[in-house]
Write an enzyme that holds these catalytic residues in place. Structure first.
Site, PDB file in Angstrom:
ATOM      1  N   HIS A  95      -6.006  -1.179  11.543  1.00  0.00           N
ATOM      2  CA  HIS A  95      -5.408  -1.676  10.301  1.00  0.00           C
ATOM      3  C   HIS A  95      -6.290  -2.777   9.713  1.00  0.00           C
ATOM      4  O   HIS A  95      -6.750  -3.669  10.430  1.00  0.00           O
ATOM      5  CB  HIS A  95      -4.013  -2.222  10.605  1.00  0.00           C
ATOM      6  CG  HIS A  95      -3.185  -2.558   9.390  1.00  0.00           C
ATOM      7  ND1 HIS A  95      -3.074  -1.714   8.313  1.00  0.00           N
ATOM      8  CD2 HIS A  95      -2.438  -3.660   9.097  1.00  0.00           C
ATOM      9  CE1 HIS A  95      -2.271  -2.267   7.409  1.00  0.00           C
ATOM     10  NE2 HIS A  95      -1.889  -3.452   7.856  1.00  0.00           N
ATOM     11  N   GLN A 145       0.812  -1.221   0.000  1.00  0.00           N
ATOM     12  CA  GLN A 145       0.000   0.000   0.000  1.00  0.00           C
ATOM     13  C   GLN A 145       0.838   1.260   0.000  1.00  0.00           C
ATOM     14  O   GLN A 145       0.337   2.344  -0.327  1.00  0.00           O
ATOM     15  CB  GLN A 145      -0.923   0.012   1.216  1.00  0.00           C
ATOM     16  CG  GLN A 145      -0.206   0.211   2.547  1.00  0.00           C
ATOM     17  CD  GLN A 145      -1.132   0.086   3.736  1.00  0.00           C
ATOM     18  OE1 GLN A 145      -1.592  -1.006   4.064  1.00  0.00           O
ATOM     19  NE2 GLN A 145      -1.410   1.205   4.392  1.00  0.00           N
ATOM     20  N   CYS A 167      -5.164   0.581   3.660  1.00  0.00           N
ATOM     21  CA  CYS A 167      -5.213  -0.825   4.068  1.00  0.00           C
ATOM     22  C   CYS A 167      -6.605  -1.413   3.897  1.00  0.00           C
ATOM     23  O   CYS A 167      -6.765  -2.584   3.541  1.00  0.00           O
ATOM     24  CB  CYS A 167      -4.746  -0.972   5.513  1.00  0.00           C
ATOM     25  SG  CYS A 167      -5.734  -0.034   6.714  1.00  0.00           S
ATOM     26  N   ASN A 224      -0.787  -9.283   4.890  1.00  0.00           N
ATOM     27  CA  ASN A 224      -0.664  -7.843   5.099  1.00  0.00           C
ATOM     28  C   ASN A 224      -0.494  -7.136   3.754  1.00  0.00           C
ATOM     29  O   ASN A 224      -0.395  -7.788   2.709  1.00  0.00           O
ATOM     30  CB  ASN A 224       0.523  -7.557   6.033  1.00  0.00           C
ATOM     31  CG  ASN A 224       0.398  -6.228   6.741  1.00  0.00           C
ATOM     32  OD1 ASN A 224      -0.483  -5.420   6.458  1.00  0.00           O
ATOM     33  ND2 ASN A 224       1.293  -5.971   7.682  1.00  0.00           N
TER      34      ASN A 224
END
Length: 345
Positions: free
Chosen positions: A291, A150, A156, A307
């Site tokens: 997140h 990102q 996110c 992630n």
């Protein structure tokens, strides 16, 4: 070597490895060795080597000195934690020249909904499921695209949403298509682009918008752009809706995860999370979600989380997060705000 000396040698070695559990692993994983900490000169050499590895260039000597001080402070934290923790380890990743405050400001971005349906059990698709596998890994089933990055944009939420949509689309159609986070960042006005957003809102946008473009047609910029309406004629991937997983219920989370990758919110602002490099993470973190990530599988004592900080972070972009913690919210609040898209066959 005589037997008494052999015994002393092995006892000394065992004591050393016990004191430095991370150093029992390959030094390349954590990015430094004990000798690197022995002098200011060696610390500087390590910093220069780290700069080269991560392609870091600073505009002035003053900025370099500021980053070197942050690097040393982070290395001190990493080393102290590696001496104390055995289930996971920390390493000198690309964030090692950022203060913790800078990191939090740049790489998070989940906005928690105050009016989210807490009791969603009636709408929960997998409510009546009784048996699930002991372990699931959607990466091995071809339902997870390569890890993305990102950048310093609080998007996110878009990456979490897209990962879940990519997953269910592959499960239903057999085709894994990398989809566009940038379209969500640019066009979804219910969210706030690089200033944060929420996965549930993004799922709703995809439905009302009639689908989401492929990554190659609407590539990611690491910044907010203008919504490209001229792309309307290009191919899109659709979903039919989304559902929330009942809050603070790990059993329900696993039921959903046994059937598809899902979007989850976590608190990722802890310093150990910033430098996570491998192992089953059970480190210090709260449950104030900040997140958005994607859960893509689970094992006997962990949940596999994808992630959006690039493949150099963690275990090639992933983290294994401890489950069965006996806390309703789960580690880092992972059980608090899970959701998943629905796609009819």
């Amino acid at each position: 070597m005589s037997r008494p000396l052999q015994t002393i040698f092995y006892l000394t070695l065992i004591a050393f490895l016990a004191a430095y559990p991370a150093f029992a692993r390959d030094f390349s994983i954590i990015g430094y060795s004990p000798d690197d900490l022995s002098s200011e000169e060696k610390l500087h050499d390590l910093f220069v080597s780290w700069m080269s590895k991560h392609l870091k260039i600073y505009n002035s000597l003053e900025e370099k000195l500021i980053r070197f001080e942050a690097f040393k402070d982070n290395l001190k934290h990493i080393d102290e934690r590696n001496k104390r923790v055995s289930s996971y380890w920390l390493g000198l990743n690309e964030f090692a020249d950022l203060t913790h405050k800078e990191f939090k400001n740049k790489y998070l971005g989940l906005k928690v909904a105050e009016n989210r349906n807490v009791d969603s059990s009636e709408d929960f698709t997998y409510r009546d499921v009784t048996n699930i596998p002991k372990s699931v890994d959607w990466r091995k089933k071809g339902a997870v695209a390569p890890v993305k990055n990102q950048g310093a944009c609080g998007s996110c939420w878009a990456f979490s949403t897209v990962a879940a949509v990519e997953g269910i689309n592959q499960i239903v159609t057999g085709n894994l298509s990398s989809l566009s986070e940038q379209q969500l960042v640019d066009c979804d006005i219910s969210n706030n682009g690089c200033s944060g957003g929420l996965m549930d809102n993004a799922f709703k946008f995809i439905v009302t918008n009639g689908g989401l473009h492929k990554e190659e047609d609407y590539p990611y910029l690491m910044e907010e752009g203008t919504c490209e309406t001229k792309k309307e004629q290009m191919e899109v991937v659709t979903i039919n809706g989304h559902r929330d997983v009942p809050q603070n219920d790990e059993a329900s989370l696993l039921k959903a995860l046994a059937h598809q990758p899902i979007s989850v919110g976590i608190q990722a602002s802890g310093r150990d999370f910033q430098f996570y490099s491998g192992g089953v993470f059970d480190g210090p973190c709260g449950t104030m979600l900040d997140h958005g990530v994607a859960a893509v599988g689970y094992g006997s004592d962990y949940i596999i989380v994808r992630n959006s900080w690039g493949p150099k972070w963690g275990e090639q972009g992933y983290i294994r997060m401890k489950r069965n913690t006996r806390h309703r919210e789960g580690l880092c609040g992972i059980n608090k705000m899970a959701s998943y898209p629905i796609k009819n066959k």
